[in-house]
Design a protein around this motif. Structure first.
Motif, short mmCIF file in Angstrom:
data_model
loop_
_atom_site.label_atom_id
_atom_site.label_comp_id
_atom_site.label_asym_id
_atom_site.label_seq_id
_atom_site.Cartn_x
_atom_site.Cartn_y
_atom_site.Cartn_z
N LYS A 125 -5.33 -5.36 12.84
CA LYS A 125 -5.75 -5.16 14.23
C LYS A 125 -4.61 -5.45 15.20
CE LYS A 125 -9.15 -6.73 17.65
NZ LYS A 125 -10.31 -7.64 17.89
N VAL A 126 -3.86 -6.53 14.98
CA VAL A 126 -2.84 -6.92 15.95
C VAL A 126 -1.50 -6.22 15.72
CG1 VAL A 126 -3.92 -9.17 16.21
CG2 VAL A 126 -1.98 -8.93 14.66
N ALA A 127 -1.27 -5.72 14.52
CA ALA A 127 0.05 -5.17 14.17
C ALA A 127 0.58 -4.13 15.16
CB ALA A 127 0.02 -4.60 12.75
N PRO A 128 -0.25 -3.20 15.66
CA PRO A 128 0.30 -2.19 16.57
C PRO A 128 0.84 -2.76 17.88
CG PRO A 128 -1.82 -1.47 15.68
CD PRO A 128 -1.67 -2.92 15.32
N ILE A 162 -1.04 -7.81 2.79
CA ILE A 162 -0.73 -7.58 4.21
C ILE A 162 0.62 -6.91 4.35
CG2 ILE A 162 -0.25 -8.73 6.40
CD1 ILE A 162 -2.40 -10.80 5.63
N VAL A 163 1.62 -7.38 3.60
CA VAL A 163 2.94 -6.74 3.63
C VAL A 163 2.83 -5.26 3.30
CG1 VAL A 163 5.18 -6.65 2.46
CG2 VAL A 163 4.22 -8.86 3.14
N GLU A 164 2.01 -4.93 2.33
CA GLU A 164 1.87 -3.53 1.91
C GLU A 164 1.12 -2.68 2.91
OE1 GLU A 164 1.80 -4.31 -2.93
OE2 GLU A 164 -0.09 -4.17 -1.83
N LEU A 165 0.22 -3.30 3.68
CA LEU A 165 -0.68 -2.54 4.55
C LEU A 165 -0.19 -2.39 5.98
CD1 LEU A 165 -4.11 -3.97 3.33
CD2 LEU A 165 -3.28 -1.61 3.03
N VAL A 166 0.49 -3.39 6.52
CA VAL A 166 0.89 -3.31 7.92
C VAL A 166 2.26 -2.65 8.03
CG1 VAL A 166 -0.45 -5.35 8.51
CG2 VAL A 166 1.99 -5.58 8.07
N ASN A 167 2.43 -1.93 9.11
CA ASN A 167 3.69 -1.19 9.31
C ASN A 167 4.60 -1.96 10.26
OD1 ASN A 167 5.53 0.91 9.01
ND2 ASN A 167 4.69 2.04 10.76
N LYS A 168 4.69 -3.26 10.06
CA LYS A 168 5.54 -4.12 10.87
C LYS A 168 6.19 -5.16 9.95
CE LYS A 168 4.93 -2.30 14.90
NZ LYS A 168 4.06 -2.81 15.97
N PRO A 169 7.34 -5.71 10.35
CA PRO A 169 7.95 -6.77 9.56
C PRO A 169 7.00 -7.97 9.43
CG PRO A 169 9.49 -5.95 11.21
CD PRO A 169 8.15 -5.35 11.53
N VAL A 170 7.00 -8.58 8.26
CA VAL A 170 6.13 -9.72 7.99
C VAL A 170 6.99 -10.90 7.53
CG1 VAL A 170 4.25 -10.64 6.58
CG2 VAL A 170 4.17 -8.27 7.38
#
Length: 221
Positions: A125-128, A162-170
């Motif tokens: 939800k917050v990644a974008p 989460i690393v695999e699913l979000v399109n942002k650095p983790v």
């Protein structure tokens, strides 16, 4: 998935000397912990300002804030002058857009506390709206919130998802140390690592632990 050696953020920095030492060993980011309901490494905004002013431009300076009102966070960041905001709790007043508009050029990192699968939904939800996500082992639902610095690892299998699913650095935080960091990197494959107590002895940055930690991280190419 292409993997690059993770960046390292050394957190709970309490002096200009500690910041300098961490950078000498290879830190690409420095963490400055402001007022928290619990946990180690808290320094005053005045000291955070002094340390942030000495950090080279190519090193990220993270201001960790537990404030939940965007206006309060804006005021705090403008005073301290860090180039990255690490928001360790959920925003309750205002939103990320307010922060973006008031603080152009400042990176936003949202902490997600990994307790169960619900944090995956929260991260998505917050990644974008943020520049990066940091996974930690706190708990916002306790009578006295734990918002970081627990020295405790969480379920890395959830972090990997989460690393695999979000399109942002983790970034991965929580209980990392020289003995377990290789396993953490291999399992989670994070963009970055965040460590506080794992490279400290008696609350002071320990050169031997720093060296051992970076030896493990630098073994990844």
């Amino acid at each position: 998935m292409e993997f690059i050696k993770p960046k390292v953020k050394i957190c709970c920095i309490s002096s200009v000397e500690e910041a300098t030492l961490a950078i000498q060993y290879g830190a690409s980011a420095i963490g400055l912990v402001s007022e928290m309901p619990s946990g180690p490494g808290v320094i005053s905004d005045e000291l955070a300002f002094k340390i942030a002013a000495t950090i080279p431009a190519n090193i990220a300076s993270f201001l960790l804030t537990s404030k939940q009102n965007a206006l309060d966070i804006i005021e705090q960041q403008r005073y301290v002058g860090a180039n990255t905001l690490q928001i360790v709790d959920r925003l309750t007043h205002g939103n990320y857009k307010d922060l973006r508009e008031a603080l152009p050029g400042i990176n936003l990192v949202q902490v997600i506390h990994v307790n169960n699968d619900e944090c995956i939904t929260e991260a998505l939800k917050v990644a974008p709206d943020v520049d990066a996500i940091l996974l930690d082992s706190g708990n916002q639902n306790l009578p006295v919130k734990l918002l970081g610095g627990t020295g405790r690892a969480h379920d890395w299998s959830i972090s990997r998802r989460i690393v695999e699913l979000v399109n942002k650095p983790v970034f991965l935080a929580g209980g990392l140390n020289p003995e377990n960091v290789s396993g953490a990197v291999e399992q989670v494959r994070p963009h970055g690592l965040d460590i506080c107590s794992g490279v400290r002895t008696d609350n002071k940055l320990d050169e031997r632990k720093l060296e051992a930690f970076f030896q493990q991280v630098n073994s990844f190419r």
